[in-house]
Design a protein around this motif. Structure first.
Motif, short mmCIF file in Angstrom:
data_model
loop_
_atom_site.label_atom_id
_atom_site.label_comp_id
_atom_site.label_asym_id
_atom_site.label_seq_id
_atom_site.Cartn_x
_atom_site.Cartn_y
_atom_site.Cartn_z
N ASP A 123 4.66 0.59 8.50
CA ASP A 123 3.89 -0.47 7.84
C ASP A 123 2.45 -0.05 7.60
OD1 ASP A 123 6.16 -2.03 7.94
OD2 ASP A 123 5.50 -3.26 9.64
N ALA A 124 1.86 0.63 8.58
CA ALA A 124 0.46 1.05 8.45
C ALA A 124 0.29 2.07 7.34
CB ALA A 124 -0.03 1.63 9.78
N VAL A 125 1.25 3.00 7.21
CA VAL A 125 1.14 4.02 6.16
C VAL A 125 1.44 3.43 4.79
CG1 VAL A 125 1.95 6.28 5.39
CG2 VAL A 125 1.69 5.83 7.82
N VAL A 126 2.38 2.49 4.73
CA VAL A 126 2.65 1.81 3.46
C VAL A 126 1.40 1.08 2.97
CG1 VAL A 126 3.93 -0.11 2.42
CG2 VAL A 126 5.15 1.59 3.77
N GLU A 127 0.72 0.42 3.89
CA GLU A 127 -0.51 -0.28 3.51
C GLU A 127 -1.55 0.70 2.97
OE1 GLU A 127 -4.12 -2.27 5.90
OE2 GLU A 127 -2.19 -3.23 6.30
N ASP B 211 3.89 22.38 7.25
CA ASP B 211 5.15 21.81 7.74
C ASP B 211 4.92 20.56 8.59
OD1 ASP B 211 6.71 23.73 6.48
OD2 ASP B 211 6.65 25.09 8.20
N SER B 212 3.87 20.56 9.40
CA SER B 212 3.66 19.42 10.30
C SER B 212 3.39 18.13 9.53
CB SER B 212 2.51 19.72 11.26
OG SER B 212 1.27 19.80 10.56
N HIS B 213 2.84 18.24 8.31
CA HIS B 213 2.50 17.06 7.53
C HIS B 213 3.30 16.96 6.23
CE1 HIS B 213 -0.71 16.98 10.45
NE2 HIS B 213 -1.14 15.85 9.97
N ASP B 214 4.36 17.73 6.16
CA ASP B 214 5.18 17.73 4.94
C ASP B 214 5.76 16.35 4.64
OD1 ASP B 214 6.88 19.33 2.85
OD2 ASP B 214 8.35 18.17 4.00
N HIS B 215 6.35 15.70 5.64
CA HIS B 215 6.99 14.41 5.40
C HIS B 215 5.95 13.35 5.01
CE1 HIS B 215 10.96 15.30 7.77
NE2 HIS B 215 10.64 16.24 6.90
N LEU B 216 4.80 13.40 5.64
CA LEU B 216 3.76 12.43 5.31
C LEU B 216 3.30 12.62 3.86
CD1 LEU B 216 1.79 10.20 6.07
CD2 LEU B 216 0.28 11.95 7.06
N CYS B 217 3.12 13.86 3.43
CA CYS B 217 2.72 14.11 2.04
C CYS B 217 3.79 13.64 1.06
CB CYS B 217 2.43 15.58 1.83
SG CYS B 217 0.90 16.16 2.63
N ARG B 218 5.04 13.88 1.38
CA ARG B 218 6.13 13.39 0.53
C ARG B 218 6.10 11.86 0.43
NH1 ARG B 218 10.80 17.11 0.04
NH2 ARG B 218 10.33 19.06 1.13
N PHE B 219 5.91 11.22 1.58
CA PHE B 219 5.94 9.77 1.61
C PHE B 219 4.77 9.18 0.81
CE2 PHE B 219 5.20 5.60 3.59
CZ PHE B 219 6.48 5.05 3.47
N LEU B 220 3.59 9.74 0.99
CA LEU B 220 2.43 9.24 0.24
C LEU B 220 2.63 9.44 -1.26
CD1 LEU B 220 -0.56 10.46 2.44
CD2 LEU B 220 0.18 8.09 2.09
N ALA B 221 3.18 10.59 -1.65
CA ALA B 221 3.42 10.85 -3.07
C ALA B 221 4.35 9.81 -3.66
CB ALA B 221 3.99 12.26 -3.25
N ARG B 222 5.45 9.56 -2.97
CA ARG B 222 6.44 8.61 -3.51
C ARG B 222 5.93 7.18 -3.43
NH1 ARG B 222 12.06 7.77 -0.45
NH2 ARG B 222 10.67 6.46 0.78
N GLN B 223 5.34 6.81 -2.30
CA GLN B 223 4.94 5.42 -2.08
C GLN B 223 3.77 5.03 -2.97
OE1 GLN B 223 6.81 3.64 0.13
NE2 GLN B 223 5.72 1.74 -0.37
N ALA B 224 2.82 5.94 -3.19
CA ALA B 224 1.65 5.63 -4.00
C ALA B 224 1.84 5.99 -5.47
CB ALA B 224 0.42 6.35 -3.44
N GLY B 225 2.89 6.75 -5.77
CA GLY B 225 3.10 7.16 -7.15
C GLY B 225 2.05 8.13 -7.64
N VAL B 226 1.78 9.15 -6.84
CA VAL B 226 0.74 10.13 -7.16
C VAL B 226 1.25 11.53 -6.85
CG1 VAL B 226 -1.11 8.49 -6.66
CG2 VAL B 226 -0.29 10.00 -4.84
#
Length: 373
Positions: free
Chosen positions: A337-341, A134-149
């Motif tokens: 910005d840092a995570v998008v990069e 749960d603590s990293h759920d949003h980050l995993c969602r964001f990486l999946a969508r932003q990186a297309g993986v």
């Protein structure tokens, strides 16, 4: 955040913090206080406001009287800074076969991703003591969508209930599961990356090191956010940023005393990966550090060792940010910005990557420093 503000609903705290960050720059500067400058760096105003809010709420670091209290505080803090979950990602609960029991896990699949897809195994941070799915759920969602993986996130066993090397065992089991079950998961076993933040970054590196001796496809990319890489030495950044920048020196002692209580055993390269005799053969690596982070100098020493041993590595210091910035991406600004990069680097690494057994020799290492950024 935590402490006296616990009586205020999370939604109200979130609205207040976002309101502060949305104010005109001169007002934010006034509310944040005088600029914080250290080691030739100036702390970003949004980071200073987050720290000020935590301080006013009574929070000083990540440790607590008990692991249970620290875990609850982390979840609450993440709800304050996180906002709504990033849309467009399907999440499925899984069970990963571990060494002694099944590990809860989640598979994140962004809308429109074709099969077989590239996969990232993401190990959450939290000093091997706190943090969970749960603590990293949003980050995993964001990486999946932003990186297309696709992203596979395990909930490995935590200390002190399960000290070192339980988390390592579970990290290895998760990667083996991803390779073995690639067809059922809908992913390409030749395009699997490992990623993690802080303690999770440590587990990603250990898994990549161990995979060199295993048959079958190996990880093709490492994405590391401020990983813990050396439990044997206190470098200059640990003294410079020992207090007041989210992760404290006291926190680091607290985490390590739970994870590996025996100081004499902390040089084990399955814990202090910087001390591994041979780092060659690791996949291309993107390593993001924060300027105001006690882990900064050990991370940059690790990047230097990777380059020396022929591993293609991009070292990206964000000189105005703090440890934990990846979990703050929902606040926007320099955090996002840092995570998008980083997600862009991940996407490129997986597009270009191939199983080391099929790949041509690695190219020259790269090093991107803070200067001029």
């Amino acid at each position: 955040m935590s402490g006296p503000l616990d009586t205020i609903p999370v939604g109200v705290q979130r609205a207040v913090l976002r309101g502060l960050l949305g104010l005109p720059a001169p007002v934010r500067r006034l509310l944040a206080g005088p600029p914080v400058r250290r080691d030739g760096q100036t702390l970003a105003v949004p980071a200073q406001l987050v720290l000020r809010a935590r301080h006013l709420g009574g929070a000083r670091g990540l440790a607590a009287a008990t692991p249970a209290l620290a875990r609850a505080a982390m979840l609450r803090d993440n709800r304050v800074v996180g906002g709504p979950p990033p849309p467009g990602v399907h999440v499925r609960a899984l069970a990963v076969a571990g060494a002694s029991a099944s590990l809860p896990a989640r598979l994140y699949w962004p809308a429109g991703l074709a099969r077989p897809a590239p996969l990232v195994v993401f190990y959450h941070g939290g000093g091997w003591v706190v943090g969970d799915l749960d603590s990293h759920d949003h980050l995993c969602r964001f990486l999946a969508r932003q990186a297309g993986v696709a992203v596979l996130a395990p909930h490995y066993r935590r200390a002190p209930e399960h000290p070192f090397p339980a988390a390592v065992t579970d990290a290895l089991a998760t990667h083996a599961f991803a390779v073995r079950q690639a067809g059922a998961l809908g992913v390409d076993p030749r395009r699997i990356a490992l990623a993690g933040d802080s303690a999770g970054g440590n587990l990603a590196v250990v898994t990549a090191l161990r995979s060199r001796a295993e048959p079958g496809p190996r990880p093709v990319f490492l994405l590391l956010f401020y990983p813990a890489v050396d439990a044997t030495r206190r470098r200059r950044s640990r003294e410079l940023f020992a207090e007041g920048f989210l992760l404290t020196s006291r926190d680091m002692d607290w985490f390590m005393d739970h994870y590996q209580p025996d100081p004499a055993a902390r040089a084990d390269p399955a814990l202090s990966v910087l001390l591994a005799d041979d780092l060659s053969g690791l996949p291309p690596t993107y390593l993001a550090t924060a300027g105001f982070d006690p882990l900064r100098d050990e991370d940059e020493a690790f990047a230097a060792r990777l380059a020396e041993q022929g591993v293609p590595v991009v070292l990206r210091r964000h000189p105005d940010l703090i440890h934990g910035f990846a979990n703050l991406f929902g606040l926007g600004g320099p955090f996002r910005d840092a995570v998008v990069e980083a997600a862009g680097a991940l996407r490129a690494g997986l597009v270009l990557g191939a199983s080391p057994a099929d790949a041509s020799p690695a190219g020259a290492p790269a090093d991107q420093r803070a200067a001029g950024q």
